[in-house]
Design a protein around this motif. Structure first.
Motif, short mmCIF file in Angstrom:
data_model
loop_
_atom_site.label_atom_id
_atom_site.label_comp_id
_atom_site.label_asym_id
_atom_site.label_seq_id
_atom_site.Cartn_x
_atom_site.Cartn_y
_atom_site.Cartn_z
N LEU A 46 0.82 -1.21 0.00
CA LEU A 46 0.00 0.00 0.00
C LEU A 46 0.86 1.26 0.00
CD1 LEU A 46 -2.77 -1.12 2.49
CD2 LEU A 46 -3.09 -0.55 0.08
N SER A 50 0.91 4.16 -2.82
CA SER A 50 0.76 5.58 -2.50
C SER A 50 1.87 6.42 -3.13
CB SER A 50 0.75 5.77 -0.99
OG SER A 50 0.78 7.13 -0.65
N PHE A 132 -4.35 5.67 0.39
CA PHE A 132 -3.50 4.48 0.36
C PHE A 132 -2.44 4.56 1.45
CE2 PHE A 132 -4.72 3.66 -4.18
CZ PHE A 132 -5.13 2.36 -4.00
#
Length: 172
Positions: A46, A50, A132
């Protein structure tokens, strides 16, 4: 009571009252250590998503990119270090990560809170990328707490009763 003692007390409460019951409720073949390590991998993925999204949206200068990529490498190195030491965690014994990560657990919570604040207050164009990041931070916190949970001895879950009932035939 000093501020540090209150932080340690909150950390112990969170570990013992929130995450340890979750770890105890997991099936015997799936330990809290495995779930926590999976959460760490999820946090790394994640975080990479991002950083990639912000890079694609031109939301980063070269200095921000270098800082974020170095931070991401620290997450990967942390995962590798925990992965190499995971053999120290044995069922029925005190988890050594409980003490080793005592400083890391409480400090990760404000970082997750700040990431949530950033996602909530972000410009619309960067909002998804920062969500995110905030999800990555929350998953990291949950993972580090699960990694720190004690693993009960084999057969412990079969003897454990839940809500006043005895073990079912498939739990014996």
């Amino acid at each position: 009571m000093s501020f540090g003692e209150r932080v340690n007390q909150f950390d112990a409460w969170l570990l013992d009252r929130i995450f340890q019951p979750v770890a105890d409720a997991l099936p015997e073949r799936l330990t809290a250590m495995e779930v926590g390590m999976s959460f760490q991998v999820g946090s790394i993925v994640l975080s990479a998503a991002s950083i990639s999204a912000l890079l694609m949206l031109d939301g980063m200068t070269i200095n921000n990119l270098i800082t974020n990529v170095l931070g991401w490498f620290f997450e990967v190195i942390f995962y590798i270090g925990i992965h190499r030491m995971r053999a120290m965690v044995r069922p029925g014994y005190q988890n050594p990560f409980r003490i080793m990560l005592a400083g890391m657990r409480p400090i990760s919570i404000p970082f997750a809170a700040y990431a949530l604040y950033q996602a909530v207050t972000a410009d619309a164009v960067y909002e998804l990328a920062l969500w995110f990041n905030s999800l990555s931070q929350l998953v990291f916190v949950a993972g580090i707490y699960l990694i720190s949970c004690n693993v009960p001895p084999p057969g412990h879950r079969a003897r454990q009763t839940s809500f006043g009932r005895g073990p079912l035939p498939n739990e014996l």
